[in-house]
Design an enzyme around this catalytic site. Structure first.
Site, short mmCIF file in Angstrom:
data_model
loop_
_atom_site.label_atom_id
_atom_site.label_comp_id
_atom_site.label_asym_id
_atom_site.label_seq_id
_atom_site.Cartn_x
_atom_site.Cartn_y
_atom_site.Cartn_z
N VAL A 72 -30.61 -34.39 -16.23
CA VAL A 72 -31.91 -34.48 -15.57
C VAL A 72 -31.73 -34.50 -14.05
O VAL A 72 -32.52 -33.88 -13.32
CB VAL A 72 -32.67 -35.74 -16.06
CG1 VAL A 72 -33.87 -36.03 -15.17
CG2 VAL A 72 -33.11 -35.55 -17.50
N GLU A 73 -30.71 -35.17 -13.56
CA GLU A 73 -30.43 -35.18 -12.12
C GLU A 73 -30.26 -33.77 -11.60
O GLU A 73 -30.81 -33.39 -10.57
CB GLU A 73 -29.17 -36.02 -11.87
CG GLU A 73 -28.84 -36.25 -10.40
CD GLU A 73 -27.88 -35.22 -9.81
OE1 GLU A 73 -27.67 -35.24 -8.59
OE2 GLU A 73 -27.38 -34.36 -10.56
#
Length: 285
Positions: free
Chosen positions: A240-241
């Site tokens: 997700v980062e």
């Protein structure tokens, strides 16, 4: 229209496609496949990958890192060449070596501060601390207890010219490439500038969510998606980062799905890194 452009107004769908194509971090897939294809030589390939990772954390160049990883750890090997890369003087770069397109050793923007005398001193310190360059990565793999991001960060940031962001990349690669269990807090998307800004941009498109809620929304959406390269767990905050970083760049017109895979393959080819290139993902159609 470039791949993924039709999804730019939907960060969830865009991120799912980024992960599916392995373009979120194609290097992880390439290194992992290279190791797995080693058969009886897998131990040697893991040490090669460790040398590669250390070089990559220094200069952040997929091609130069492959060249450096292929130099032995003693004599006129890895450390001597990394020192040459750190000094980065005239006629010492890839053109002189006839392995790359530029006269000086590359530095990606992410490691633009790894330069000058502090950079040379950093190599000297690392060389004295880890005579075998692969031991730098092994020192992280062998941290005591259950390893988490904070433990890796504390160790890596003790190395000269290594800050929190490259420490995160080190932990991420330990987990994805080397298969070392590492725990990551869900707050990492707010710890670093680019994913935080990506979450801020995505919020209005997802119904006015806060950055923390954007992270939670993406984690929920990808809960059924396996994480490359091994597919040994579901997508988590590490992916997700990266989604938020690259989606932000794509929204600003600087990225498209498949860009990193395409550019990495071109760079590996220029540097003659055919062993790694053989196992690299291909760009999305």
């Amino acid at each position: 229209m470039k791949p993924g452009d039709n999804l730019l107004d939907d960060p969830v769908a865009w991120g799912r496609e980024l992960i599916r194509t392995h373009d979120h971090d194609p290097l992880y897939t390439g290194l992992w496949r290279y190791i797995q294809a080693g058969g009886q030589n897998q131990t040697e390939r893991r040490d090669w990958a460790r040398r590669y990772m250390l070089a990559y954390w220094c200069c952040y160049s997929v091609g130069a890192s492959a060249f450096l990883a292929s130099r032995p750890g003693e004599g006129t090997g890895f450390w001597d060449w990394l020192q040459v890369a750190a000094e980065n003087g005239d006629n010492t770069g890839p053109a002189a070596l006839k392995v790359g397109p530029d006269e000086r050793w590359p530095r990606a923007a992410e490691r633009r501060h790894w330069r000058g005398q502090k950079c040379v001193d950093s190599v000297k310190w690392l060389r004295e601390r880890f005579p075998r360059p692969e031991d730098a990565v092994l020192s992280l793999e062998n941290l005591p207890g259950r390893i988490n991001l904070r433990a890796v960060e504390l160790e890596v940031t003790s190395w000269p010219q290594f800050g929190p962001w490259i420490a995160f990349k080190a932990a991420d690669m330990l987990e994805r490439v080397m298969g070392v269990p590492v725990d990551f807090p869900t707050t990492i998307t707010s710890m670093y500038r680019d994913p935080r800004r990506g979450a801020e941009m995505a919020g209005p498109l997802l119904g006015g969510l806060s950055p923390q809620e954007v992270t939670a929304r993406l984690l929920e959406a990808y809960a059924d998606q396996d994480a490359p390269p091994a597919g040994d767990r579901r997508v988590n905050v590490q992916e997700v980062e990266t989604v938020l970083c690259k989606w932000k760049s794509a929204r600003n017109g600087h990225y498209w799905i498949g860009k990193d895979t395409t550019h990495h393959r071109e760079e590996l080819d220029r540097w003659g890194a055919l062993g790694l290139l053989e196992h690299y993902p291909t760009p999305a159609a």
